[in-house]
Design a protein around this motif. Structure first.
Motif, PDB file in Angstrom:
ATOM      1  N   ALA A   1      50.481  27.185 -36.858  1.00 25.47           N
ATOM      2  CA  ALA A   1      50.601  28.332 -35.644  1.00 25.47           C
ATOM      3  C   ALA A   1      49.501  28.464 -34.926  1.00 25.47           C
ATOM      4  O   ALA A   1      48.204  28.781 -35.412  1.00 25.47           O
ATOM      5  CB  ALA A   1      51.111  29.510 -36.319  1.00 25.47           C
ATOM      6  N   LYS A   2      49.310  28.121 -33.658  1.00 23.16           N
ATOM      7  CA  LYS A   2      48.122  28.244 -32.892  1.00 23.16           C
ATOM      8  C   LYS A   2      48.482  29.615 -31.571  1.00 23.16           C
ATOM      9  O   LYS A   2      49.546  29.379 -31.082  1.00 23.16           O
ATOM     10  CB  LYS A   2      47.478  26.913 -32.265  1.00 23.16           C
ATOM     11  CG  LYS A   2      47.456  25.909 -33.202  1.00 23.16           C
ATOM     12  CD  LYS A   2      46.314  26.204 -34.103  1.00 23.16           C
ATOM     13  CE  LYS A   2      45.844  25.110 -35.096  1.00 23.16           C
ATOM     14  NZ  LYS A   2      44.867  25.410 -36.050  1.00 23.16           N
ATOM     15  N   LEU A   3      47.424  30.178 -31.337  1.00 24.63           N
ATOM     16  CA  LEU A   3      47.511  30.911 -30.116  1.00 24.63           C
ATOM     17  C   LEU A   3      47.290  29.958 -28.914  1.00 24.63           C
ATOM     18  O   LEU A   3      46.746  29.042 -28.953  1.00 24.63           O
ATOM     19  CB  LEU A   3      46.483  32.034 -30.153  1.00 24.63           C
ATOM     20  CG  LEU A   3      46.721  33.104 -31.132  1.00 24.63           C
ATOM     21  CD1 LEU A   3      45.372  33.869 -31.487  1.00 24.63           C
ATOM     22  CD2 LEU A   3      47.661  34.202 -30.847  1.00 24.63           C
ATOM     23  N   PHE A   4      47.826  30.443 -27.627  1.00 22.26           N
ATOM     24  CA  PHE A   4      47.727  29.655 -26.639  1.00 22.26           C
ATOM     25  C   PHE A   4      46.506  29.948 -25.880  1.00 22.26           C
ATOM     26  O   PHE A   4      46.134  29.427 -24.641  1.00 22.26           O
ATOM     27  CB  PHE A   4      49.044  29.933 -25.478  1.00 22.26           C
ATOM     28  CG  PHE A   4      49.019  31.361 -25.108  1.00 22.26           C
ATOM     29  CD1 PHE A   4      48.201  32.023 -24.067  1.00 22.26           C
ATOM     30  CD2 PHE A   4      49.987  32.302 -25.859  1.00 22.26           C
ATOM     31  CE1 PHE A   4      48.475  33.384 -23.976  1.00 22.26           C
ATOM     32  CE2 PHE A   4      50.251  33.210 -25.718  1.00 22.26           C
ATOM     33  CZ  PHE A   4      49.527  34.121 -24.700  1.00 22.26           C
ATOM     34  N   TYR A   5      45.557  30.939 -26.302  1.00 20.08           N
ATOM     35  CA  TYR A   5      44.359  31.070 -25.768  1.00 20.08           C
ATOM     36  C   TYR A   5      43.196  30.933 -26.884  1.00 20.08           C
ATOM     37  O   TYR A   5      43.609  30.763 -27.929  1.00 20.08           O
ATOM     38  CB  TYR A   5      44.386  32.607 -25.151  1.00 20.08           C
ATOM     39  CG  TYR A   5      44.666  33.736 -26.048  1.00 20.08           C
ATOM     40  CD1 TYR A   5      43.361  34.254 -26.705  1.00 20.08           C
ATOM     41  CD2 TYR A   5      45.972  34.028 -26.112  1.00 20.08           C
ATOM     42  CE1 TYR A   5      43.757  35.162 -27.709  1.00 20.08           C
ATOM     43  CE2 TYR A   5      46.209  35.063 -27.172  1.00 20.08           C
ATOM     44  CZ  TYR A   5      45.045  35.641 -27.712  1.00 20.08           C
ATOM     45  OH  TYR A   5      45.414  36.843 -28.749  1.00 20.08           O
ATOM     46  N   HIS A   6      41.940  31.195 -26.345  1.00 17.16           N
ATOM     47  CA  HIS A   6      40.995  30.540 -27.366  1.00 17.16           C
ATOM     48  C   HIS A   6      39.840  31.539 -27.389  1.00 17.16           C
ATOM     49  O   HIS A   6      38.980  31.509 -28.133  1.00 17.16           O
ATOM     50  CB  HIS A   6      40.238  29.230 -26.748  1.00 17.16           C
ATOM     51  CG  HIS A   6      41.269  28.177 -26.761  1.00 17.16           C
ATOM     52  ND1 HIS A   6      41.766  27.566 -27.725  1.00 17.16           N
ATOM     53  CD2 HIS A   6      41.727  27.650 -25.594  1.00 17.16           C
ATOM     54  CE1 HIS A   6      42.574  26.701 -27.446  1.00 17.16           C
ATOM     55  NE2 HIS A   6      42.588  26.634 -25.768  1.00 17.16           N
ATOM     56  N   THR A   7      40.073  32.718 -26.791  1.00 20.11           N
ATOM     57  CA  THR A   7      38.924  33.938 -26.620  1.00 20.11           C
ATOM     58  C   THR A   7      39.646  35.086 -27.408  1.00 20.11           C
ATOM     59  O   THR A   7      40.611  35.686 -26.969  1.00 20.11           O
ATOM     60  CB  THR A   7      38.690  34.231 -25.342  1.00 20.11           C
ATOM     61  OG1 THR A   7      38.091  33.123 -24.722  1.00 20.11           O
ATOM     62  CG2 THR A   7      37.542  35.363 -25.572  1.00 20.11           C
ATOM     63  N   ASP A   8      39.147  35.615 -28.542  1.00 25.10           N
ATOM     64  CA  ASP A   8      39.664  36.874 -28.947  1.00 25.10           C
ATOM     65  C   ASP A   8      38.554  37.902 -28.574  1.00 25.10           C
ATOM     66  O   ASP A   8      37.247  37.734 -28.908  1.00 25.10           O
ATOM     67  CB  ASP A   8      39.335  36.724 -30.557  1.00 25.10           C
ATOM     68  CG  ASP A   8      40.173  38.209 -31.241  1.00 25.10           C
ATOM     69  OD1 ASP A   8      40.579  38.894 -30.414  1.00 25.10           O
ATOM     70  OD2 ASP A   8      40.256  38.280 -32.258  1.00 25.10           O
ATOM     71  N   MET A   9      39.258  38.989 -27.791  1.00 26.59           N
ATOM     72  CA  MET A   9      38.134  39.730 -27.133  1.00 26.59           C
ATOM     73  C   MET A   9      38.194  41.209 -27.725  1.00 26.59           C
ATOM     74  O   MET A   9      37.564  41.985 -27.238  1.00 26.59           O
ATOM     75  CB  MET A   9      38.191  40.063 -25.734  1.00 26.59           C
ATOM     76  CG  MET A   9      39.668  40.137 -25.147  1.00 26.59           C
ATOM     77  SD  MET A   9      40.422  41.567 -25.470  1.00 26.59           S
ATOM     78  CE  MET A   9      39.687  42.646 -24.522  1.00 26.59           C
ATOM     79  N   HIS A  10      38.635  41.299 -28.861  1.00 27.34           N
ATOM     80  CA  HIS A  10      38.753  42.433 -29.644  1.00 27.34           C
ATOM     81  C   HIS A  10      38.954  42.196 -31.200  1.00 27.34           C
ATOM     82  O   HIS A  10      39.877  42.098 -31.789  1.00 27.34           O
ATOM     83  CB  HIS A  10      39.963  43.674 -29.054  1.00 27.34           C
ATOM     84  CG  HIS A  10      39.814  44.730 -29.646  1.00 27.34           C
ATOM     85  ND1 HIS A  10      40.991  46.054 -29.552  1.00 27.34           N
ATOM     86  CD2 HIS A  10      39.172  45.553 -30.583  1.00 27.34           C
ATOM     87  CE1 HIS A  10      40.704  46.937 -30.072  1.00 27.34           C
ATOM     88  NE2 HIS A  10      39.533  46.675 -31.157  1.00 27.34           N
ATOM     89  N   CYS A  11      37.803  42.546 -31.863  1.00 22.53           N
ATOM     90  CA  CYS A  11      37.902  42.085 -33.325  1.00 22.53           C
ATOM     91  C   CYS A  11      36.602  43.087 -33.994  1.00 22.53           C
ATOM     92  O   CYS A  11      35.776  43.443 -33.162  1.00 22.53           O
ATOM     93  CB  CYS A  11      37.658  40.865 -33.764  1.00 22.53           C
ATOM     94  SG  CYS A  11      36.596  39.907 -33.122  1.00 22.53           S
TER      95      CYS A  11
END
Length: 250
Positions: free
Chosen positions: A13-23
């Protein structure tokens, strides 16, 4: 929580974007990661989900987490050194999640703000009631050259009975960031329903993990492996509508 979902393997399972901007991956500065070992595990979970760029957004909040650029930079340097030693293929950026309160006012007036790439600022509203004067604050930020992003609007319950307020805020050039944890039901039925309503009304611009620990990471992994998530992405054309990567030039 997720037994109603048909899943594929978490590992696939992969996300379709590559930037996590809140963590909340910086170690020891808020109620997110408590040490560098936990931070590295969380970053490995991000990589497992296809995230290669992480904007660290620790809390900056009156009384509880009165972080400064100095305290955040110190933790960031520790994290960068550990990531380099571990050889993790992830790009790190430093910013913060700013609660709009008296501490924010003091730090902002002193110039102690760490914006995201492109002068974006992640703002958290009060959970008790909407801040008086928030419209002027958001307008003035934009006059000063900043681009406000409202963190997890689906979690502010005082907006639920007056959804038109969401529309007025968004129309004032404020981007909305929804938590994947909210979509997964972690914050309750109300937050999940409002998250879906925001998507249906074209009011969801970005998604964030809002990950504080490995429990959150596993919940997100479970959810993005579910049939529910895949149907949601298709129904709302999320790969084309969510701007995480585009917003930050990644």
């Amino acid at each position: 929580m997720f037994n109603i979902f048909k899943k594929k393997s978490k590992e696939d399972a992969k996300l379709f974007y590559h930037t996590d901007m809140h963590c909340h991956i910086l170690p020891g500065v808020d109620h997110g990661s408590q040490d560098i070992g936990e931070s590295l595990e969380m970053l490995k979970a991000e990589l497992d989900m296809g995230i290669t760029h992480v904007i660290c957004t620790s809390h900056v909040t009156a009384e509880t987490f009165e972080n400064t650029p100095e305290s955040l930079n110190a933790a960031f340097d520790v994290l960068k050194a550990a990531v380099k030693e571990e050889g993790l293929p992830v790009e790190l950026y430093l910013s913060a999640e700013y609660r709009i309160d008296e501490y924010w006012t003091k730090e902002y007036e002193a110039g102690h703000v760490l914006p995201m790439p492109g002068n974006r600022i992640l703002l958290e509203n009060s959970f008790a009631q909407e801040l008086i004067g928030i419209d002027d604050l958001l307008f003035n930020l934009q006059i000063e050259g900043y681009f406000p992003i409202l963190a997890h609007p689906e979690r502010y319950r005082y907006y639920y009975p007056r959804k038109e307020r969401y529309k007025s805020l968004h129309s004032a050039s404020v981007k909305f960031q929804v938590n994947i944890l909210s979509l997964a039901g972690y914050f309750g039925k109300g937050a999940r329903e409002i998250s879906l309503w925001l998507m249906e009304n074209n009011l969801c611009d970005m998604l964030g993990s809002d990950m504080h620990n490995m429990e959150h990471a596993e919940i997100i992994k479970d959810y993005i492996a579910s049939k529910e998530w895949r149907k949601l992405c298709e129904k709302h054309d999320l790969p084309n509508r969510i701007i995480n990567d585009r917003e930050f030039g990644i």
